[in-house]
Design a protein around this motif. Structure first.
Motif, PDB file in Angstrom:
ATOM      1  N   THR A  91       0.920  -1.207   0.005  1.00  0.00           N
ATOM      2  CA  THR A  91       0.109   0.036  -0.066  1.00  0.00           C
ATOM      3  C   THR A  91       0.903   1.200  -0.150  1.00  0.00           C
ATOM      4  OG1 THR A  91      -1.898  -1.022   1.012  1.00  0.00           O
ATOM      5  CG2 THR A  91      -1.616   1.325   1.091  1.00  0.00           C
ATOM      6  N   LEU A  92       1.934   1.435   0.928  1.00  0.00           N
ATOM      7  CA  LEU A  92       2.797   2.404   0.987  1.00  0.00           C
ATOM      8  C   LEU A  92       3.660   2.612  -0.391  1.00  0.00           C
ATOM      9  CD1 LEU A  92       3.894   2.219   4.625  1.00  0.00           C
ATOM     10  CD2 LEU A  92       2.299   3.835   3.662  1.00  0.00           C
ATOM     11  N   LEU A  93       4.088   1.474  -0.867  1.00  0.00           N
ATOM     12  CA  LEU A  93       4.817   1.545  -2.225  1.00  0.00           C
ATOM     13  C   LEU A  93       3.793   2.040  -3.235  1.00  0.00           C
ATOM     14  CD1 LEU A  93       7.379   0.731  -3.540  1.00  0.00           C
ATOM     15  CD2 LEU A  93       6.458  -1.569  -4.032  1.00  0.00           C
ATOM     16  N   TYR A  94       2.699   1.480  -3.250  1.00  0.00           N
ATOM     17  CA  TYR A  94       1.779   1.833  -4.468  1.00  0.00           C
ATOM     18  C   TYR A  94       1.235   3.281  -4.515  1.00  0.00           C
ATOM     19  CZ  TYR A  94       2.190  -3.161  -5.522  1.00  0.00           C
ATOM     20  OH  TYR A  94       2.691  -4.422  -5.691  1.00  0.00           O
ATOM     21  N   TYR A  95       0.997   3.629  -3.258  1.00  0.00           N
ATOM     22  CA  TYR A  95       0.612   5.194  -2.937  1.00  0.00           C
ATOM     23  C   TYR A  95       1.625   5.967  -3.508  1.00  0.00           C
ATOM     24  CZ  TYR A  95      -0.913   9.313  -0.351  1.00  0.00           C
ATOM     25  OH  TYR A  95      -1.402  10.436  -0.165  1.00  0.00           O
ATOM     26  N   ASP A  96       2.900   5.746  -2.939  1.00  0.00           N
ATOM     27  CA  ASP A  96       4.073   6.712  -3.499  1.00  0.00           C
ATOM     28  C   ASP A  96       4.251   6.487  -5.121  1.00  0.00           C
ATOM     29  OD1 ASP A  96       6.419   8.320  -2.913  1.00  0.00           O
ATOM     30  OD2 ASP A  96       7.541   6.481  -3.952  1.00  0.00           O
ATOM     31  N   TRP A  97       4.078   5.504  -5.749  1.00  0.00           N
ATOM     32  CA  TRP A  97       4.032   5.298  -7.208  1.00  0.00           C
ATOM     33  C   TRP A  97       2.779   5.982  -8.127  1.00  0.00           C
ATOM     34  CZ3 TRP A  97       5.600  -0.575  -8.240  1.00  0.00           C
ATOM     35  CH2 TRP A  97       7.160  -0.800  -8.184  1.00  0.00           C
ATOM     36  N   GLY A 152      -0.794   5.827  -6.333  1.00  0.00           N
ATOM     37  CA  GLY A 152      -1.969   5.924  -5.524  1.00  0.00           C
ATOM     38  C   GLY A 152      -2.381   7.198  -5.136  1.00  0.00           C
ATOM     39  N   LYS A 153      -1.549   7.982  -4.695  1.00  0.00           N
ATOM     40  CA  LYS A 153      -1.677   9.470  -4.363  1.00  0.00           C
ATOM     41  C   LYS A 153      -2.534  10.335  -5.235  1.00  0.00           C
ATOM     42  CE  LYS A 153       3.133  11.041  -5.813  1.00  0.00           C
ATOM     43  NZ  LYS A 153       3.643   9.810  -5.953  1.00  0.00           N
ATOM     44  N   HIS A 154      -2.470   9.816  -6.720  1.00  0.00           N
ATOM     45  CA  HIS A 154      -3.304  10.480  -7.459  1.00  0.00           C
ATOM     46  C   HIS A 154      -4.607   9.821  -7.796  1.00  0.00           C
ATOM     47  CE1 HIS A 154       0.242  12.893  -8.498  1.00  0.00           C
ATOM     48  NE2 HIS A 154       0.862  11.901  -9.113  1.00  0.00           N
ATOM     49  N   PHE A 155      -4.901   8.859  -6.900  1.00  0.00           N
ATOM     50  CA  PHE A 155      -6.317   8.261  -7.315  1.00  0.00           C
ATOM     51  C   PHE A 155      -7.348   8.975  -6.191  1.00  0.00           C
ATOM     52  CE2 PHE A 155      -4.487   5.176  -9.980  1.00  0.00           C
ATOM     53  CZ  PHE A 155      -5.433   4.277 -10.335  1.00  0.00           C
ATOM     54  N   ARG A 156      -7.483  10.193  -6.668  1.00  0.00           N
ATOM     55  CA  ARG A 156      -8.536  10.879  -6.164  1.00  0.00           C
ATOM     56  C   ARG A 156      -9.193  11.932  -7.407  1.00  0.00           C
ATOM     57  NH1 ARG A 156      -6.058  13.972  -1.543  1.00  0.00           N
ATOM     58  NH2 ARG A 156      -4.251  12.553  -1.884  1.00  0.00           N
ATOM     59  N   ARG A 157     -10.560  12.272  -7.135  1.00  0.00           N
ATOM     60  CA  ARG A 157     -11.177  13.078  -7.928  1.00  0.00           C
ATOM     61  C   ARG A 157     -10.462  14.273  -8.384  1.00  0.00           C
ATOM     62  NH1 ARG A 157     -17.072  13.475  -6.506  1.00  0.00           N
ATOM     63  NH2 ARG A 157     -16.310  14.418  -4.344  1.00  0.00           N
ATOM     64  N   GLY A 158     -10.289  14.542  -9.505  1.00  0.00           N
ATOM     65  CA  GLY A 158      -9.677  15.638 -10.186  1.00  0.00           C
ATOM     66  C   GLY A 158      -7.939  15.202 -10.577  1.00  0.00           C
ATOM     67  N   GLU A 159      -7.400  14.037  -9.881  1.00  0.00           N
ATOM     68  CA  GLU A 159      -5.979  14.029 -10.222  1.00  0.00           C
ATOM     69  C   GLU A 159      -5.830  12.675 -10.755  1.00  0.00           C
ATOM     70  OE1 GLU A 159      -3.581  14.491  -6.962  1.00  0.00           O
ATOM     71  OE2 GLU A 159      -4.606  16.320  -5.957  1.00  0.00           O
ATOM     72  N   VAL A 160      -6.733  11.838 -11.019  1.00  0.00           N
ATOM     73  CA  VAL A 160      -6.547  10.297 -11.377  1.00  0.00           C
ATOM     74  C   VAL A 160      -5.781  10.283 -12.689  1.00  0.00           C
ATOM     75  CG1 VAL A 160      -8.855  10.014 -12.276  1.00  0.00           C
ATOM     76  CG2 VAL A 160      -7.437   8.020 -11.415  1.00  0.00           C
ATOM     77  N   ASP A 161      -6.195  11.596 -13.581  1.00  0.00           N
ATOM     78  CA  ASP A 161      -5.444  11.412 -14.864  1.00  0.00           C
ATOM     79  C   ASP A 161      -4.053  11.355 -14.788  1.00  0.00           C
ATOM     80  OD1 ASP A 161      -7.610  11.186 -16.184  1.00  0.00           O
ATOM     81  OD2 ASP A 161      -7.995  13.352 -16.829  1.00  0.00           O
ATOM     82  N   LYS A 162      -3.482  11.964 -13.749  1.00  0.00           N
ATOM     83  CA  LYS A 162      -1.791  12.041 -13.613  1.00  0.00           C
ATOM     84  C   LYS A 162      -1.263  10.511 -13.652  1.00  0.00           C
ATOM     85  CE  LYS A 162      -2.248  16.518 -10.889  1.00  0.00           C
ATOM     86  NZ  LYS A 162      -1.756  17.214  -9.667  1.00  0.00           N
ATOM     87  N   ALA A 163      -2.195   9.738 -13.279  1.00  0.00           N
ATOM     88  CA  ALA A 163      -1.637   8.158 -12.937  1.00  0.00           C
ATOM     89  C   ALA A 163      -1.810   7.492 -14.210  1.00  0.00           C
ATOM     90  CB  ALA A 163      -2.439   7.457 -11.992  1.00  0.00           C
ATOM     91  N   ASP A 184      -0.484   7.542 -17.252  1.00  0.00           N
ATOM     92  CA  ASP A 184       0.930   7.164 -18.112  1.00  0.00           C
ATOM     93  C   ASP A 184       2.025   6.456 -17.107  1.00  0.00           C
ATOM     94  OD1 ASP A 184       0.051   8.786 -20.232  1.00  0.00           O
ATOM     95  OD2 ASP A 184       0.775  10.560 -19.666  1.00  0.00           O
ATOM     96  N   PHE A 185       1.352   6.003 -15.947  1.00  0.00           N
ATOM     97  CA  PHE A 185       2.314   5.385 -14.913  1.00  0.00           C
ATOM     98  C   PHE A 185       2.879   3.952 -15.537  1.00  0.00           C
ATOM     99  CE2 PHE A 185       3.023   1.989 -11.762  1.00  0.00           C
ATOM    100  CZ  PHE A 185       3.995   2.511 -11.221  1.00  0.00           C
ATOM    101  N   ASP A 186       3.963   3.468 -15.757  1.00  0.00           N
ATOM    102  CA  ASP A 186       4.574   2.536 -16.351  1.00  0.00           C
ATOM    103  C   ASP A 186       4.963   1.540 -15.460  1.00  0.00           C
ATOM    104  OD1 ASP A 186       5.834   0.492 -17.712  1.00  0.00           O
ATOM    105  OD2 ASP A 186       6.714   1.913 -19.307  1.00  0.00           O
ATOM    106  N   PHE A 187       3.990   0.474 -15.018  1.00  0.00           N
ATOM    107  CA  PHE A 187       4.294  -0.298 -13.776  1.00  0.00           C
ATOM    108  C   PHE A 187       5.808  -1.257 -13.940  1.00  0.00           C
ATOM    109  CE2 PHE A 187       3.953  -4.204 -11.395  1.00  0.00           C
ATOM    110  CZ  PHE A 187       3.252  -3.760 -10.034  1.00  0.00           C
ATOM    111  N   MET A 188       6.004  -1.606 -15.466  1.00  0.00           N
ATOM    112  CA  MET A 188       7.134  -2.513 -15.511  1.00  0.00           C
ATOM    113  C   MET A 188       8.448  -1.663 -15.453  1.00  0.00           C
ATOM    114  SD  MET A 188       6.114  -5.269 -15.471  1.00  0.00           S
ATOM    115  CE  MET A 188       7.619  -6.328 -15.877  1.00  0.00           C
ATOM    116  N   GLU A 189       8.154  -0.419 -15.848  1.00  0.00           N
ATOM    117  CA  GLU A 189       9.045   0.376 -15.658  1.00  0.00           C
ATOM    118  C   GLU A 189       9.789   0.457 -14.036  1.00  0.00           C
ATOM    119  OE1 GLU A 189      10.895   5.070 -16.531  1.00  0.00           O
ATOM    120  OE2 GLU A 189       8.929   4.264 -17.522  1.00  0.00           O
TER     121      GLU A 189
END
Length: 207
Positions: free
Chosen positions: A168-174, A176-187, A189-194
């Motif tokens: 939870t802490l790892l993915y929040y940092d990667w 998760g912190k953007h998984f809120r209304r108005g910010e989720v678009d920021k996530a 382009d996240f590349d999990f495999m990178e």
């Protein structure tokens, strides 16, 4: 980070897991409050909300889903994670449909416009002697469908709670912190495999 852990428990296993999660989050330097859903806590003012409940009726206990329904608008504005406590962890396909396992969490995903960024299952416990008559009847029926007998057993492991907190802490940092209304678009382009490759390279460098 301010964390709210909101939960409901039936026979105490979920509460034990929640208390361990609180301790582990605090050891990482976070401020944590645990509240039962019957206290009807507000999720406002927190950086992360963790939801937890035992599985009943093929999904999270209704006390948790009722709380989510009441606070849905507020919960859209805060990142969320969850763990459910269950006895049928692997899940199965029954009459062409998914049952058990991570499928138990579908109501928590479908409840939101911005869904939880991470969730998992941990093992529960059954003490047949402590079950109410109604729960004993339901559990016997459940295990009959699986071709098994109802008996006391434990699938609970502290290691699973530790893994939940760590991820939870790892993915929040990667992301998760953007998984809120108005910010989720920021996530988007996240590349999990990178990120995985970066971690592998760091671990290799550390020997």
């Amino acid at each position: 980070m301010r964390i709210l852990i909101v939960y409901t428990t039936r026979y105490g296993t979920t509460e034990r897991a929640v208390k361990l999660a609180k301790k582990l989050f605090e050891e990482e330097g976070h401020e944590v409050e645990i509240r039962e859903v019957k206290e009807n806590p507000s999720p406002r003012g927190y950086d992360l909300v963790v939801m937890s409940a035992p599985v009943y009726r093929d999904g999270p206990h209704w006390d948790l889903t009722d709380w989510i329904s009441e606070h849905r608008e507020e919960l859209e504005d805060v990142p969320k994670a969850f763990f459910l406590v269950a006895m049928h962890l692997a899940g199965s396909v029954f009459m062409g449909k998914l049952h058990g396992g991570i499928a138990y969490s579908q109501p928590l995903i479908e409840a939101f416009e911005v869904p939880p960024f991470y969730g998992t299952l941990i093992g529960g416990e059954i003490d047949v002697e402590k079950l109410s008559d109604e729960d004993r009847r339901k559990m016997r029926r459940f295990y009959a469908v699986l071709g098994e007998r109802l008996e006391s057993k434990s699938l609970y492991r502290e290691e699973d709670v530790k893994a939940f907190v760590r991820r939870t802490l790892l993915y929040y940092d990667w992301f998760g912190k953007h998984f809120r209304r108005g910010e989720v678009d920021k996530a988007k382009d996240f590349d999990f495999m990178e990120k995985v490759r970066e971690m592998e390279a760091r671990l290799d460098a550390e020997g």
